[in-house]
Design an enzyme around this catalytic site. Structure first.
Site, short mmCIF file in Angstrom:
data_model
loop_
_atom_site.label_atom_id
_atom_site.label_comp_id
_atom_site.label_asym_id
_atom_site.label_seq_id
_atom_site.Cartn_x
_atom_site.Cartn_y
_atom_site.Cartn_z
N PRO A 11 -20.57 54.94 -24.09
CA PRO A 11 -21.62 55.48 -24.96
C PRO A 11 -21.77 54.77 -26.30
CG PRO A 11 -19.76 57.00 -24.78
CD PRO A 11 -19.56 55.94 -23.74
N ASN A 12 -23.02 54.65 -26.68
CA ASN A 12 -23.46 54.08 -27.96
C ASN A 12 -23.33 52.56 -28.05
OD1 ASN A 12 -24.08 56.69 -29.20
ND2 ASN A 12 -21.87 57.03 -29.13
N ARG A 19 -25.86 49.18 -34.60
CA ARG A 19 -24.85 50.23 -34.84
C ARG A 19 -23.71 49.67 -35.68
NH1 ARG A 19 -20.40 52.30 -30.44
NH2 ARG A 19 -19.48 53.92 -31.75
N TYR A 24 -18.94 46.52 -35.75
CA TYR A 24 -19.16 45.99 -34.40
C TYR A 24 -19.90 44.66 -34.36
CZ TYR A 24 -17.71 50.72 -33.15
OH TYR A 24 -16.99 51.88 -33.02
N ASN A 74 -15.06 48.75 -21.59
CA ASN A 74 -15.03 49.30 -22.95
C ASN A 74 -15.48 50.76 -22.85
OD1 ASN A 74 -15.26 50.11 -25.58
ND2 ASN A 74 -16.22 48.22 -26.31
N ALA A 77 -16.23 55.85 -27.00
CA ALA A 77 -15.60 57.11 -27.43
C ALA A 77 -14.88 57.83 -26.29
CB ALA A 77 -16.63 58.03 -28.08
N GLU A 101 -8.90 47.15 -20.33
CA GLU A 101 -9.54 47.96 -21.37
C GLU A 101 -9.79 47.06 -22.58
OE1 GLU A 101 -7.14 51.28 -22.64
OE2 GLU A 101 -8.35 51.59 -24.45
N HIS A 103 -11.79 46.66 -26.57
CA HIS A 103 -12.48 47.25 -27.72
C HIS A 103 -12.90 46.13 -28.66
CE1 HIS A 103 -11.31 51.25 -26.48
NE2 HIS A 103 -10.12 50.73 -26.20
N ARG A 110 -8.23 52.23 -37.47
CA ARG A 110 -9.34 53.10 -37.87
C ARG A 110 -8.88 54.57 -37.95
NH1 ARG A 110 -14.33 51.68 -34.27
NH2 ARG A 110 -15.37 52.91 -35.90
C1 DQA Z 1 -14.88 51.01 -29.44
C2 DQA Z 1 -13.95 51.85 -30.31
C3 DQA Z 1 -14.16 53.33 -30.07
O1 DQA Z 1 -13.29 54.09 -30.91
C4 DQA Z 1 -15.59 53.72 -30.40
O2 DQA Z 1 -15.80 55.09 -30.09
C5 DQA Z 1 -16.61 52.85 -29.75
C6 DQA Z 1 -16.34 51.42 -29.64
C7 DQA Z 1 -14.80 49.51 -29.76
O3 DQA Z 1 -15.29 48.73 -28.96
O4 DQA Z 1 -14.27 49.13 -30.80
O5 DQA Z 1 -17.69 53.30 -29.39
O6 DQA Z 1 -14.52 51.20 -28.08
#
Ligand code: DQA
Length: 146
Positions: A11-12, A19, A24, A74, A77, A101, A103, A110
């Site tokens: 998501p997002n 964003r 990011y 990825n 959240a 996995e 990020h 964070r």
């Molecule tokens: C994320 C880190 C997560 O905490 C966050 O909710 C994201 C992006 C990252 O790629 O750094 O949406 O996965």
């Protein structure tokens, strides 16, 4: 032989580019796809997808099990609380298929809620904090794991 690699984004992440660019970066998912396709060479094919929907992400992981396709994930959240996603990701790795996995940011640097990943315990490996470089390193790592 060409191996497909699923690059799944939660998501997002469809909002990358606009964003929180301070966290990011300023590039979007199309730019990520282009970078990974350039890295992939002739032997790997990139299938990059994004969804805000947990059930869709779970279905894509089921598909990865059925087609024995390695995954770069990825979970965004969902990383921090989705046991459904963890169980689906476990189906992948328990079938002997690599799931890395990734990020973009380093969640450990964070907010506290980001320090927990329910995915890491069943992932083949975890790469975080290198921007799009996290995905590139994951792609490289698949050459050693698959
Ligand atoms: C994320 C880190 C997560 O905490 C966050 O909710 C994201 C992006 C990252 O790629 O750094 O949406 O996965």
């Amino acid at each position: 032989m060409t191996t497909t690699v699923l690059v799944l984004n939660g998501p997002n992440l469809g909002r990358l580019g606009s964003r929180e660019p301070d966290v990011y970066g300023a590039q979007d998912l199309d730019a990520l796809r282009a970078v990974l396709e350039a890295d992939a060479g002739d032997d790997l094919r990139i299938d990059l997808r994004q969804t805000d929907d947990e059930s869709e992400l779970v279905s894509w992981l089921h598909g990865a099990v059925d087609s024995r396709t390695p995954v770069i994930l990825n979970p965004a959240a969902f990383t921090h609380y989705s046991y459904a996603l963890r169980d689906a990701a476990a189906l992948v790795t328990k079938a002997g298929i690599p799931l890395i996995e990734v990020h973009i940011s380093n969640p450990h640097a964070r907010e506290t809620f980001r320090h927990t990943s329910v995915i890491s315990g069943i992932a083949t490996g975890v790469i975080a904090g290198f921007g799009f470089g996290s995905y590139r390193l994951a792609l490289q790592s698949l050459r050693y794991t698959s």
